[in-house]
Design an enzyme around this catalytic site. Structure first.
Site, PDB file in Angstrom:
ATOM      1  N   GLU A 253      83.509  68.451  47.909  1.00 38.58           N
ATOM      2  CA  GLU A 253      82.275  68.603  47.152  1.00 38.58           C
ATOM      3  C   GLU A 253      81.636  69.986  47.256  1.00 38.58           C
ATOM      4  O   GLU A 253      81.003  70.441  46.310  1.00 38.58           O
ATOM      5  CB  GLU A 253      81.258  67.541  47.608  1.00 38.58           C
ATOM      6  N   SER A 519      87.563  14.730  21.762  1.00 36.66           N
ATOM      7  CA  SER A 519      87.490  13.366  22.315  1.00 36.66           C
ATOM      8  C   SER A 519      86.921  13.321  23.719  1.00 36.66           C
ATOM      9  O   SER A 519      86.637  12.226  24.228  1.00 36.66           O
ATOM     10  CB  SER A 519      88.882  12.730  22.310  1.00 36.66           C
TER      11      SER A 519
END
Length: 826
Positions: A253, A519
């Site tokens: 970084e 059903s």
């Protein structure tokens, strides 16, 4: 005539003229002497009115000491706009020739001042005048720079002086305006800094940064399933971390972290060049200090004002804290995906270990998350997370933190994820539990632990059963999605699958999708009949019927004649289900479904008896739970307790649901009929479990767009749905095929046969029945009753057998007028 007299204005008249060879000559103040005569003044050279030296020489030649001068202030500058004479007249020489015009430079050396002589020729006077003009010209040429800078007009040599003055004036003007512009830029920049410094957020709570409350979702056995909200770990000092964790972060970084003052000019310049070449923002150039300022105090908006605030805060942080303190705060506050804030929470979230126990591959994986936490999260894509970790290891080698050999060993032994991934189907349940939490506790304002009802073993069994059946039966069947819900008879959800792949689709088809049950809705029709006095042995005739222009048909397009309600439900005969709904009243059927927990909208027409309404799998399965628990309505739930991290209890489940929804006689009748489905009905072939009493019902919507199976034992209720998200038909898929097979496989994996008891209220397993042949009498024509028939009843009233179940489980015969049945079609 030429006498001296004063004018009316008080001025003296011109003096009397003097005579020379050309005639009388007069001198007036401020003017050159003139002669009287025609053309005698044409060749005279005009003198500059401001040229005092030339006029002095002229007046001395005329016999006077000097030219009368006006009084001026000492050191005053002469006007640059003094009017000059534009004409010069030549004089005729005494020999009568027209001499050439002489310039001041040509006359500069012809004469020197001489004493006045009474008798002087015109030629000598002109020569003296020219000599005077030459001296004046030389003096003015020497001071041309000063005269050009002051704006005065000179005589001879003006061109060169003016040109040099203009060059110096341009450079000076440019420097002047640049200085003015610099002052204004400084003022504006200082004002901007002051404004943004005044609008900075409060930095007093640096160590108490707000984050979303963390919700830890825990399974029934104590396993941590997942986290929702913000997961924050304990504050960890830099000395308690393995050294390669901060080294991996710095190498990836901000390699110049220990050298800059919070802002890295080199990094910013490099990012600017890369972004200009790419044409869009591909690199930020932010330092660790800037990221800390952004993560803690600012919003993620990409604006100029936010960037200026970030820079100001970065410098402030560098002035107030040491580099080690800044790095410690950053590693404890940065978001690392999966709801984890800080390396402590991320270590527990992904590897289930404390930070101090992290190895090099795991530290590299955590450092790799900083670029894009969600994208590189190992719970989303472990392969992509490992690729990013390899880049971090390469950066560490370049920065000199590790050797090439150490990086190679870390790449060959990458980090392994511990715990559940976001691709796991258990996340469907976690999402449902987290979303329903507000119904019990509101929105927790502190970290909390949610104790759920989920059983990880059953969840894994559900995944395994689905994978097995889809691998063998789904190819070629045009089926793409599945949902499964398993719960106790009291409604506690033990397993939930909302789709084939959570990573690809977070839509929970078990809870959010509403489809036609077919059903599978018929048990509510027959339950209504049982509550109105019918019994499983009540007989109806399977034959063509028509109601209001609608004629229902059976799945195999055949009619089997007279049969009991038990057989009609087991064989899923459509015509008899519609006849029962017509006699019981469709609104009564809807009321029965509502009592059992069906909350979806239901159409108030006879097609509802065949499942034309839409329900979701969770509510349909919980409605069937009433058959397994002794006739009590249940509320499906996945949360048992909610406790805060401080020990406060926010919620604990109490109560027994919706109360009793059917009596023992009705419950026994329904379980007798539902058990027949598993013994010789549509669920016999693929759903029945040897030695385990079970009941259930298949369901298939029109054109096989949806296929269901919902079944239960004395200790577990499970519902399964398969279909397609776009509602397209499947190929030869019914509730008795793929859904029944998934149900059976799941129950075999989870049910202990020795603990399986009989279904509540049943007196004996029903025996298989054979449908009698169709009687030879004339077929009855079913028609919609008219107004008077509904009001007064039919004219051919006769008694039909009415069966009910006695308290001791027997069947007793009753009689009731057909026309007077309270369930007449409405």
């Amino acid at each position: 005539m030429f006498s001296r007299r004063k004018s009316r204005q008080g001025k003296r008249r011109p003096p009397r003229g003097q005579w020379d060879d050309d005639g009388p000559r007069f001198a007036l103040p401020g003017l050159k002497p003139v002669r009287m005569g025609i053309g005698v003044n044409d060749n005279d050279t005009a003198l500059d009115d401001d040229d005092d030296a030339a006029w002095d020489a002229f007046w001395r030649e005329e016999g006077r000491a000097a030219r009368p001068r006006k009084r001026k202030a000492s050191g005053a500058k002469k006007s640059a706009g003094t009017k000059k004479s534009s004409e010069k007249s030549g004089r005729k020489s005494s020999a009568g020739k027209k001499p050439a015009r002489k310039t001041a430079s040509r006359l500069s050396s012809s004469r020197s001042p001489a004493k006045k002589k009474p008798a002087r020729s015109r030629t000598k006077a002109a020569s003296a005048h020219a000599a005077t003009q030459g001296r004046v010209a030389r003096g003015r040429a020497a001071s041309s720079g000063r005269s050009s800078a002051s704006g005065r007009r000179g005589g001879s040599g003006r061109g060169g002086g003016r040109g040099g003055g203009n060059g110096r004036s341009f450079v000076g003007a440019l420097a002047y305006y640049m200085a003015i512009a610099g002052i204004w830029v400084g003022i504006l920049f200082g004002g901007a800094l002051l404004y943004f410094a005044m609008t900075l957020p409060d930095t007093s709570g640096l160590y108490g940064v707000d984050r979303p409350p963390s919700l830890q979702i825990v399974a029934e056995n104590g396993d941590v399933l997942s986290h929702r909200g913000g997961l924050g770990g304990s504050y960890i000092a830099l000395s308690d971390m393995p050294p390669y964790l901060p080294e991996a972060v710095i190498a990836t970084e901000d390699q110049r972290f220990y050298w800059h003052f919070g802002i890295d000019p080199i990094g910013l310049a490099r990012a600017l060049v890369i972004n200009l070449r790419a044409g869009h923002v591909v690199q930020g150039g932010s330092t660790i200090t800037q990221q800390l300022a952004k993560n803690i105090f600012l919003t993620p908006d990409r604006t100029i004002s936010r960037k200026l605030q970030e820079m100001i805060l970065s410098v402030w942080l560098e002035m107030r804290f040491t580099k080690e303190e800044i790095l410690t705060m950053y590693l404890n506050r940065v978001y690392l995906g999966g709801g984890a804030y800080g390396v402590g929470a991320a270590s527990e979230r992904y590897f289930q270990k404390p930070v101090r126990a992290l190895n090099l591959p795991e530290a590299a994986m955590l450092a790799g998350l900083l670029k894009a936490p969600s994208r590189y999260s190992p719970t989303n894509d472990i392969g992509l997370a490992r690729e990013r970790a390899a880049i971090v290891l390469h950066n560490m080698v370049g920065a000199g933190y590790i050797t090439q050999e150490e990086a190679r060993l870390a790449e060959t032994n990458p980090a392994r994820l511990q715990g559940y991934t976001t691709a796991s189907s258990i996340n469907y349940f976690v999402d449902w539990a987290a979303q329903s939490l507000s119904d019990y506790t509101g929105r927790p304002e502190t970290d909390a632990t949610v104790h759920t009802t989920i059983d990880p073993a059953m969840q894994r069994a559900a995944d395994a059963a689905i994978a097995k059946v889809f691998a063998t039966d789904a190819p070629g069947a045009s089926v793409s999605q599945v949902a499964l819900v398993a719960m106790t008879p009291q409604g506690a959800v033990r397993a939930m699958v909302g789709g084939r792949n959570y990573a690809l689709s977070q839509f929970n088809r078990a809870v959010q999708a509403e489809r036609q049950p077919g059903s599978a809705f018929k048990p509510f029709v027959y339950l209504t009949a049982m509550q109105q006095g019918f019994v499983p042995d009540s007989e109806f005739t399977d034959k063509p019927v028509t109601y209001g222009g609608w004629s229902p048909s059976n799945y195999e397009n055949r009619f089997d004649g007279r049969m009991t309600l038990r057989t009609a439900l087991a064989k899923s005969v459509n015509t008899i289900a519609v006849q029962v709904a017509q006699q019981c009243g469709i609104r009564n059927v809807i009321a029965t479904a509502r009592r059992l927990g069906i909350q979806s909208d239901l159409p108030s027409n006879l097609s509802l008896a065949l499942g034309s309404g839409s329900v979701n799998l969770l509510e349909l399965t919980s409605a069937y739970a009433s058959f397994a628990n002794g006739g009590f309505g249940v509320i499906p739930h996945g949360i048992e307790e909610v406790d805060t991290d401080t020990g406060d209890r926010l919620y604990r489940r109490q109560g027994s649901g919706m109360g009793r929804v059917m009596d023992d006689r009705t419950l026994g009748s329904m379980n007798n009929m539902m058990q027949a489905v598993m013994i010789y009905g549509t669920g016999h072939r693929n759903a029945a479990i040897d030695g385990v009493p079970a009941g259930g019902k298949t369901g298939t919507s029109q054109d096989s767009r949806d296929a269901w199976f919902v079944g239960y034992t004395s200790n577990l209720v499970v519902g399964v749905w398969v279909g397609n998200d776009n509602g397209s038909p499947m190929k030869h898929v019914t509730g008795g095929t793929i859904p029944a097979k998934i149900w059976h496989d799941f129950m075999v994996r989870t049910q202990n046969i020795s603990k399986a008891g009989p279904l509540p209220g049943t007196w004996a397993p029903p025996a298989a029945e054979s449908a009698p042949a169709q009687p030879e009498d004339k077929p009855h024509k079913w028609e919609e009753p008219g107004f008077f028939e509904r009001l007064f009843g039919s004219s051919d009233e006769k008694e039909e057998p009415w069966f009910s179940q006695s308290a001791n489980g027997g069947v007793q015969r009753e009689s009731r007028l057909k026309s007077g049945h309270p369930g007449s079609w409405r």
